[in-house]
Motif scaffolding. Structure first.
Motif, mmCIF file in Angstrom:
data_model
loop_
_atom_site.group_PDB
_atom_site.id
_atom_site.type_symbol
_atom_site.label_atom_id
_atom_site.label_comp_id
_atom_site.label_asym_id
_atom_site.label_seq_id
_atom_site.Cartn_x
_atom_site.Cartn_y
_atom_site.Cartn_z
ATOM 1 N N GLY A 1 0.820 -1.211 0.000
ATOM 2 C CA GLY A 1 0.000 0.000 0.000
ATOM 3 C C GLY A 1 0.849 1.254 0.000
ATOM 4 N N ASP A 2 1.880 1.296 0.846
ATOM 5 C CA ASP A 2 2.777 2.452 0.875
ATOM 6 C C ASP A 2 3.502 2.606 -0.454
ATOM 7 O OD1 ASP A 2 2.008 2.842 3.461
ATOM 8 O OD2 ASP A 2 3.860 2.089 4.367
ATOM 9 N N THR A 3 3.954 1.479 -1.008
ATOM 10 C CA THR A 3 4.656 1.523 -2.286
ATOM 11 C C THR A 3 3.747 2.060 -3.381
ATOM 12 O OG1 THR A 3 6.000 -0.378 -1.633
ATOM 13 C CG2 THR A 3 5.925 0.156 -3.977
ATOM 14 N N ALA A 4 2.517 1.582 -3.419
ATOM 15 C CA ALA A 4 1.564 2.052 -4.433
ATOM 16 C C ALA A 4 1.280 3.545 -4.268
ATOM 17 C CB ALA A 4 0.264 1.251 -4.333
ATOM 18 N N TRP A 5 1.168 3.994 -3.016
ATOM 19 C CA TRP A 5 0.898 5.413 -2.767
ATOM 20 C C TRP A 5 2.044 6.289 -3.254
ATOM 21 C CZ3 TRP A 5 -2.529 8.845 -2.440
ATOM 22 C CH2 TRP A 5 -2.303 10.079 -1.818
ATOM 23 N N ILE A 6 3.282 5.878 -2.996
ATOM 24 C CA ILE A 6 4.437 6.673 -3.411
ATOM 25 C C ILE A 6 4.564 6.689 -4.929
ATOM 26 C CG2 ILE A 6 6.961 6.839 -3.319
ATOM 27 C CD1 ILE A 6 6.758 5.603 -0.497
ATOM 28 N N LEU A 7 4.369 5.560 -5.574
ATOM 29 C CA LEU A 7 4.469 5.514 -7.032
ATOM 30 C C LEU A 7 3.353 6.318 -7.691
ATOM 31 C CD1 LEU A 7 5.481 1.774 -7.595
ATOM 32 C CD2 LEU A 7 6.944 3.804 -7.693
ATOM 33 N N THR A 8 2.152 6.232 -7.137
ATOM 34 C CA THR A 8 1.039 7.033 -7.672
ATOM 35 C C THR A 8 1.306 8.521 -7.477
ATOM 36 O OG1 THR A 8 -0.535 5.258 -7.190
ATOM 37 C CG2 THR A 8 -1.440 7.468 -7.509
ATOM 38 N N ASP B 1 15.291 -4.786 -2.375
ATOM 39 C CA ASP B 1 14.361 -4.369 -1.323
ATOM 40 C C ASP B 1 15.119 -3.679 -0.201
ATOM 41 O OD1 ASP B 1 12.415 -5.522 -2.772
ATOM 42 O OD2 ASP B 1 12.008 -7.192 -1.404
ATOM 43 N N ASN B 2 14.487 -2.660 0.376
ATOM 44 C CA ASN B 2 15.059 -1.982 1.538
ATOM 45 C C ASN B 2 14.330 -2.484 2.772
ATOM 46 O OD1 ASN B 2 15.994 -0.277 3.485
ATOM 47 N ND2 ASN B 2 15.397 1.621 2.486
ATOM 48 N N ALA B 3 14.984 -3.348 3.529
ATOM 49 C CA ALA B 3 14.312 -4.001 4.654
ATOM 50 C C ALA B 3 13.997 -3.042 5.794
ATOM 51 C CB ALA B 3 15.174 -5.151 5.166
ATOM 52 N N SER B 4 14.573 -1.851 5.779
ATOM 53 C CA SER B 4 14.364 -0.916 6.887
ATOM 54 C C SER B 4 13.215 0.047 6.628
ATOM 55 C CB SER B 4 15.647 -0.121 7.142
ATOM 56 O OG SER B 4 15.952 0.690 6.022
ATOM 57 N N ALA B 5 12.590 -0.040 5.467
ATOM 58 C CA ALA B 5 11.496 0.861 5.136
ATOM 59 C C ALA B 5 10.323 0.058 4.598
ATOM 60 C CB ALA B 5 11.957 1.896 4.103
ATOM 61 N N THR B 6 9.167 0.704 4.525
ATOM 62 C CA THR B 6 7.970 0.013 4.033
ATOM 63 C C THR B 6 7.790 0.180 2.533
ATOM 64 O OG1 THR B 6 6.581 1.954 4.490
ATOM 65 C CG2 THR B 6 6.834 0.328 6.255
ATOM 66 N N GLY C 1 1.637 12.971 -0.904
ATOM 67 C CA GLY C 1 2.615 11.930 -1.191
ATOM 68 C C GLY C 1 3.843 12.004 -0.305
ATOM 69 N N SER C 2 4.146 13.210 0.197
ATOM 70 C CA SER C 2 5.321 13.380 1.047
ATOM 71 C C SER C 2 5.177 12.691 2.394
ATOM 72 C CB SER C 2 5.611 14.873 1.254
ATOM 73 O OG SER C 2 6.026 15.467 0.038
ATOM 74 N N ALA C 3 3.975 12.230 2.712
ATOM 75 C CA ALA C 3 3.792 11.431 3.925
ATOM 76 C C ALA C 3 4.441 10.054 3.774
ATOM 77 C CB ALA C 3 2.308 11.262 4.236
ATOM 78 N N LEU C 4 4.658 9.628 2.520
ATOM 79 C CA LEU C 4 5.301 8.349 2.190
ATOM 80 C C LEU C 4 4.500 7.136 2.648
ATOM 81 C CD1 LEU C 4 9.054 9.236 2.885
ATOM 82 C CD2 LEU C 4 7.789 9.333 0.709
#
Length: 453
Positions: free
Chosen positions: A8-15, A91-96, A230-233
């Motif tokens: 979900g976070d990944t989709a939000w940032i890409l969108t 993948d960055n294991a320290s981030a969502t 989007g800056s909320a990431l």
């Protein structure tokens, strides 16, 4: 190692990245409609040129300079650490979200920041010189400033970021300093280097296509939700708060601008409505996570009034900021950044996250002075370095086009094209009924100011 990625976070940032990318073509339409018909293609090409060039530079060394580990004093990231995005494809294991999603999101910020500057030098800049300037300015000014503002220290202390984000601790949620003050100060410097357009203050330079301006403003507003929310990431509460604040501050700024026009000029104009929208978007950008919706309305309304008045300063002070990058982005960015020191609300995500409350909410002047220092540090750095870059380009390869090419039209001189094929629309070489006898370009039809955003 288990991945912590959240789809979900990944989709939000890409969108959000796609939304912000759309802002640059939107800016091209906005700026393109504001200039005279003989300059529309060149104006739009400066935005598209910035998109192409900065997209490449960001991958090569821009991201590393902005988000690489600090190499001294919080001023610059290591340009070789992620050169060519080395080591960031896993993948960055320290981030969502994946590191590459963040790379994409920050890339489109860099692109539009450079494109914004072009409005200050409409009608008179060589395209080749503009492209050289864009690459040099991004490398020497934007990438370091992005490090100052957006690069936060890692939780484990393994990565050290920029001084504004970590030492000064000024709030700039989505780029009031790094984007708008930065671009506005650079626009002022370039306007001084290139000098005034032929006929500035004498000849009419009204916008040639107001529907294009309003369409561009609408696309900017649409894309700005990616910019701010989007800056909320992540697609959580902070994104929702910033989304609502972006709506209401922009709406209030339109009302403030139109009311100012009505009182001052007797008419509320479509150009004023479009310009007020951009002024509100600029002002709420740094503050969208720090204020409640009522304070967002107040902040936006004041931004609309301030920027509507500020666009006339160039006539009083004698600089030709063609599309009012200074009046809207610099003034609006400074106001939005400093206003956090007055309006930051205890219940806001930013204050709950550890920043100080505003003066009007019991926080004293602690957060206020931090906001002032952050705003004017970026302003001074950008203005002085841009002045130097512009001066060197002007003296070496020449930044400004020849006078006869400026008078005849920069589109033909620089691109061998015309935005409108008037000949195909006329019979016997005559002018189309209802078409302007002479194309025009500016914000104020009354002559009191031209705006840009």
């Amino acid at each position: 190692m288990d991945s912590a990625l959240n789809s979900g976070d990944t989709a939000w940032i890409l969108t959000s990245s796609a939304l912000v990318l759309l802002m640059t073509p939107g800016l091209a339409l906005f700026y393109g409609g504001m200039v005279r018909a003989k300059s529309v293609l060149n104006m739009m090409m400066m935005s598209f040129g910035a998109l192409a060039l900065i997209g490449v530079l960001w991958v090569l060394w821009g991201y590393s300079m902005a988000f690489g580990n600090d190499v001294g004093g919080g001023l610059l990231g290591n340009p070789l650490e992620y050169f060519g995005l080395t080591g960031l494809m896993g993948d960055n294991a320290s981030a969502t979200y994946p590191a590459m999603a963040f790379v994409a999101f920050q890339a489109v910020f860099a692109i539009i920041t450079v494109a914004l500057i072009s409005g200050a030098i409409a009608d008179r800049a060589r395209f080749g010189a503009w492209m050289v300037f864009a690459g040099v300015w991004a490398t020497i000014v934007y990438f370091p400033v992005a490090h100052w503002v957006f690069a936060f220290d890692s939780a484990d202390g393994s990565v050290v970021g920029g001084w504004i984000a970590n030492t000064l601790k000024a709030v700039d949620f989505a780029g009031g300093t790094a984007v708008h003050i930065n671009a506005g100060a650079a626009g002022l410097a370039l306007a001084l280097v290139l000098g005034k357009r032929r006929g500035f203050g004498r000849d009419p330079m009204r916008p040639h296509n107001l529907p294009l301006v309003m369409l561009g403003a609408g696309l900017l507003w649409f894309g700005w939700f990616g910019f701010n929310a989007g800056s909320a990431l992540s697609a959580g509460n902070t994104a929702a708060v910033t989304f609502v604040n972006t709506i209401v501050a922009t709406s209030a700024a339109i009302l403030g601008w139109l009311l100012t026009e009505k009182i001052r000029d007797g008419h509320a104009t479509s150009l004023g409505g479009a310009s007020g929208a951009v002024a509100g978007l600029v002002a709420i950008t740094p503050a969208c996570s720090a204020v409640n919706p009522v304070m967002a309305i107040v902040l936006g309304a004041i931004a609309g009034v301030l920027c509507a008045l500020a666009v006339g300063l160039k006539y009083k002070l004698g600089y030709d900021d063609s599309l009012d990058v200074v009046g809207v982005h610099l003034v609006g960015g400074v106001w939005g950044t400093i206003a956090i020191g007055f309006f930051a609300t205890p219940s806001s995500p930013a204050v709950k996250g550890g920043y100080g409350a505003g003066l009007f909410f019991g926080g004293g002047v602690d957060q206020l002075w931090r906001q002032v220092v952050g705003a004017f540090a970026v302003l001074a750095f950008s203005f002085l370095v841009t002045l130097l870059i512009g001066f060197v380009i002007q003296k070496t390869m020449g930044f400004r086009i020849d006078e006869e090419d400026e008078v005849a039209g920069i589109d033909q001189a620089e691109h061998a094209e015309s935005g409108y094929d008037w000949g195909a629309l006329t019979a016997g070489g005559g002018r189309v009924a209802g078409s302007p006898a002479r194309p025009t370009d500016a914000r104020h039809s009354s002559g009191s100011s031209e705006v840009s955003a």
